[in-house]
Design an enzyme around this catalytic site. Structure first.
Site, PDB file in Angstrom:
ATOM      1  N   HIS A 192     102.926 106.667   9.708  1.00 18.71           N
ATOM      2  CA  HIS A 192     102.154 107.323   8.630  1.00 18.71           C
ATOM      3  C   HIS A 192     102.038 108.831   8.884  1.00 18.71           C
ATOM      4  CE1 HIS A 192      98.944 106.507   5.338  1.00 18.71           C
ATOM      5  NE2 HIS A 192      99.514 107.694   5.160  1.00 18.71           N
ATOM      6  N   ARG A 214     101.867 103.642   0.018  1.00 22.15           N
ATOM      7  CA  ARG A 214     100.861 102.890   0.766  1.00 22.15           C
ATOM      8  C   ARG A 214     101.468 101.538   1.102  1.00 22.15           C
ATOM      9  NH1 ARG A 214      98.494 106.888   1.724  1.00 22.15           N
ATOM     10  NH2 ARG A 214      96.406 107.513   1.100  1.00 22.15           N
ATOM     11  N   GLU A 235      97.743  99.002   8.941  1.00 17.28           N
ATOM     12  CA  GLU A 235      97.918 100.088   9.928  1.00 17.28           C
ATOM     13  C   GLU A 235      96.763 100.118  10.911  1.00 17.28           C
ATOM     14  OE1 GLU A 235      98.521 103.662   7.659  1.00 17.28           O
ATOM     15  OE2 GLU A 235     100.192 102.799   6.602  1.00 17.28           O
TER      16      GLU A 235
HETATM   17  P1  NAP Z   1     100.366 111.325  -8.576  1.00 22.00           P
HETATM   18  O1  NAP Z   1     100.768 112.724  -8.943  1.00 22.00           O
HETATM   19  O2  NAP Z   1      99.094 110.774  -9.134  1.00 22.00           O
HETATM   20  O3  NAP Z   1     101.595 110.366  -8.974  1.00 22.00           O
HETATM   21  C1  NAP Z   1     101.497 108.983  -8.912  1.00 22.00           C
HETATM   22  C2  NAP Z   1     102.680 108.364  -9.662  1.00 22.00           C
HETATM   23  O4  NAP Z   1     102.581 106.950  -9.534  1.00 22.00           O
HETATM   24  C3  NAP Z   1     102.668 108.665 -11.157  1.00 22.00           C
HETATM   25  O5  NAP Z   1     103.970 108.907 -11.623  1.00 22.00           O
HETATM   26  C4  NAP Z   1     102.115 107.398 -11.770  1.00 22.00           C
HETATM   27  O6  NAP Z   1     102.575 107.096 -13.082  1.00 22.00           O
HETATM   28  C5  NAP Z   1     102.673 106.363 -10.824  1.00 22.00           C
HETATM   29  N1  NAP Z   1     101.890 105.132 -10.900  1.00 22.00           N
HETATM   30  C6  NAP Z   1     100.559 104.969 -10.716  1.00 22.00           C
HETATM   31  N2  NAP Z   1     100.207 103.693 -10.921  1.00 22.00           N
HETATM   32  C7  NAP Z   1     101.342 103.045 -11.250  1.00 22.00           C
HETATM   33  C8  NAP Z   1     101.628 101.706 -11.599  1.00 22.00           C
HETATM   34  N3  NAP Z   1     100.665 100.766 -11.643  1.00 22.00           N
HETATM   35  N4  NAP Z   1     102.912 101.382 -11.903  1.00 22.00           N
HETATM   36  C9  NAP Z   1     103.898 102.322 -11.882  1.00 22.00           C
HETATM   37  N5  NAP Z   1     103.677 103.603 -11.544  1.00 22.00           N
HETATM   38  C10 NAP Z   1     102.419 103.956 -11.240  1.00 22.00           C
HETATM   39  O7  NAP Z   1     100.234 111.171  -7.017  1.00 22.00           O
HETATM   40  P2  NAP Z   1     101.020 111.973  -5.858  1.00 22.00           P
HETATM   41  O8  NAP Z   1     100.270 113.208  -5.522  1.00 22.00           O
HETATM   42  O9  NAP Z   1     102.454 112.050  -6.220  1.00 22.00           O
HETATM   43  O10 NAP Z   1     100.787 110.944  -4.644  1.00 22.00           O
HETATM   44  C11 NAP Z   1     101.243 109.609  -4.754  1.00 22.00           C
HETATM   45  C12 NAP Z   1     100.730 108.765  -3.612  1.00 22.00           C
HETATM   46  O11 NAP Z   1     101.465 109.048  -2.438  1.00 22.00           O
HETATM   47  C13 NAP Z   1      99.283 108.970  -3.187  1.00 22.00           C
HETATM   48  O12 NAP Z   1      98.359 108.343  -4.045  1.00 22.00           O
HETATM   49  C14 NAP Z   1      99.266 108.381  -1.783  1.00 22.00           C
HETATM   50  O13 NAP Z   1      98.943 107.016  -1.820  1.00 22.00           O
HETATM   51  C15 NAP Z   1     100.720 108.546  -1.335  1.00 22.00           C
HETATM   52  N6  NAP Z   1     100.808 109.513  -0.234  1.00 22.00           N
HETATM   53  C16 NAP Z   1     101.275 109.122   0.985  1.00 22.00           C
HETATM   54  C17 NAP Z   1     101.356 110.021   2.035  1.00 22.00           C
HETATM   55  C18 NAP Z   1     101.880 109.610   3.380  1.00 22.00           C
HETATM   56  O14 NAP Z   1     101.446 110.142   4.375  1.00 22.00           O
HETATM   57  N7  NAP Z   1     102.823 108.698   3.433  1.00 22.00           N
HETATM   58  C19 NAP Z   1     100.926 111.333   1.866  1.00 22.00           C
HETATM   59  C20 NAP Z   1     100.473 111.718   0.614  1.00 22.00           C
HETATM   60  C21 NAP Z   1     100.419 110.810  -0.426  1.00 22.00           C
HETATM   61  P3  NAP Z   1     102.168 108.012 -14.342  1.00 22.00           P
HETATM   62  O15 NAP Z   1     102.768 109.364 -14.045  1.00 22.00           O
HETATM   63  O16 NAP Z   1     102.853 107.372 -15.495  1.00 22.00           O
HETATM   64  O17 NAP Z   1     100.685 108.021 -14.383  1.00 22.00           O
END
Ligand code: NAP
Length: 324
Positions: free
Chosen positions: A287, A240, A269
């Site tokens: 995005h 994000r 955005e």
């Molecule tokens: P996820 O499985 O929940 O993984 C999130 C990761 O971020 C986890 O490893 C978590 O740590 C870590 N994290 C969360 N808060 C943190 C903090 N304060 N400091 C350090 N690390 C932190 O989520 P996901 O499915 O991989 O998706 C991740 C994100 O990608 C989404 O929330 C979204 O914002 C973004 N995204 C972007 C697009 C795009 O179009 N560009 C598309 C899809 C998703 P822990 O494992 O230790 O809890």
């Protein structure tokens, strides 16, 4: 095409709180009476309907602040077409007794593919190379300046969740070493853990950001992290825009503090700062992390399945962790 008004009236209302992705909207209108941004387009009609609205449809970029939740006393479900839900006030929804759902897993491949594509684009300067050919520079000036090698380089992932792991799997095929930071170390993974993004940045060539947005990660990538990444380092953000301190990033790029960046997401955005657009060593995309037809259909199907389960009184397929 004429529509039976009784059939239309029988459809439960769903408030589309912001602009909804096309494939999700297609499915919504078949099943529900979609009140498309009614709170903005017709506040009087919204006030009349609001007490009876149980369901909200949203995208990953939607904002559902507490003030709007407060105007929806019957709210029971918010179905987000996206895995990120940082724009939704989950605490306010929960206080209302409403559940928030999202679409995890189905977009992992696409976002991971894009992250690899952005790493290659930034390292090998693919957009600049394309411009070079189109502008006639190849014939006029000769070969382009040499670029950076990606295979065998050191990758640092900020976030090691569903998508982070999918990026790591792909990076292994490029012979990259993999390290990461997250809230906690994952003992089951064979990758090196660093407790902070700054410590990680100091040890890698590519820093790829893939955490959720929101208050917990705001400006996690700041001037200090960029300095640690160093003048040859490349930053990729597919998380994000809020996770990166954008003014600090622009400053770092302009001053040569880091080598380059590739960005899918931005602070405001769809507005991208002119100073960012002016930098040739930056790759910018709008995005598009999950933006393939197959994945957007899978996301829409899951978002619709959550709504269907709610209206049928069945368990919801994919509530967000806070609502489980
Ligand atoms: P996820 O499985 O929940 O993984 C999130 C990761 O971020 C986890 O490893 C978590 O740590 C870590 N994290 C969360 N808060 C943190 C903090 N304060 N400091 C350090 N690390 C932190 O989520 P996901 O499915 O991989 O998706 C991740 C994100 O990608 C989404 O929330 C979204 O914002 C973004 N995204 C972007 C697009 C795009 O179009 N560009 C598309 C899809 C998703 P822990 O494992 O230790 O809890």
């Amino acid at each position: 095409m004429s529509q039976d008004p009784r059939a239309a009236a029988a459809k439960p209302p769903v408030l589309a709180v912001t602009r909804i992705p096309a494939l999700y909207m297609e499915g919504l209108v078949k099943r529900y009476e979609v009140l498309d941004r009614l709170q903005d387009t017709d506040p009087a009609a919204f006030a009349a309907r609001a007490p009876h609205i149980q369901a909200v449809a949203a995208s990953g970029e939607s904002k559902l602040p507490a003030e709007l939740v407060a105007r929806l006393p019957a709210l029971k479900i918010v179905s987000v077409n996206g895995v990120g839900y940082d724009g939704i006030d989950v605490a306010a929804c929960k206080a209302r007794g409403a559940v928030v759902t999202h679409t995890p897993e189905v977009l992992n491949d696409d976002v991971a593919d894009l992250a690899i594509g952005l790493m290659l684009s930034a390292a090998r300067q693919l957009p600049a190379a394309d411009r070079y050919v189109r502008a006639g520079d190849w014939a006029a000036k000769g070969p382009m300046p040499l670029a950076r090698k990606m295979s065998g380089a050191r990758l640092g992932l900020v976030g090691m969740g569903r998508i982070g792991k999918a990026i790591a799997t792909r990076a292994l095929a490029f012979g990259m070493s993999i390290a990461y930071t997250a809230r906690s170390a994952k003992g089951e993974l064979p990758y090196r853990f660093f407790p902070t993004a700054e410590a990680l940045a100091a040890e890698v060539d590519f820093l790829v950001v893939i955490t959720p947005g929101g208050a917990g990660t705001k400006h996690m990538i700041d001037a200090a992290v960029l300095k640690a990444l160093g003048r040859k380092g490349i930053l990729v953000n597919v998380a994000r825009g809020s996770v990166v301190d954008e003014p600090a990033l622009i400053e770092a790029l302009e001053q040569g503090v880091i080598g380059g960046a590739a960005l899918d997401v931005f602070a405001d955005e769809p507005h991208v700062p002119e100073r960012l657009k002016a930098l040739p060593q930056v790759v910018l995309v709008p995005h598009i992390g999950s933006a393939t037809t197959r994945t957007r259909q899978a996301m829409a199907d899951l978002a619709l399945a959550n709504l269907e389960a709610f209206f049928a009184g069945r368990p919801l397929p994919s509530p967000v962790p806070e609502c489980r």
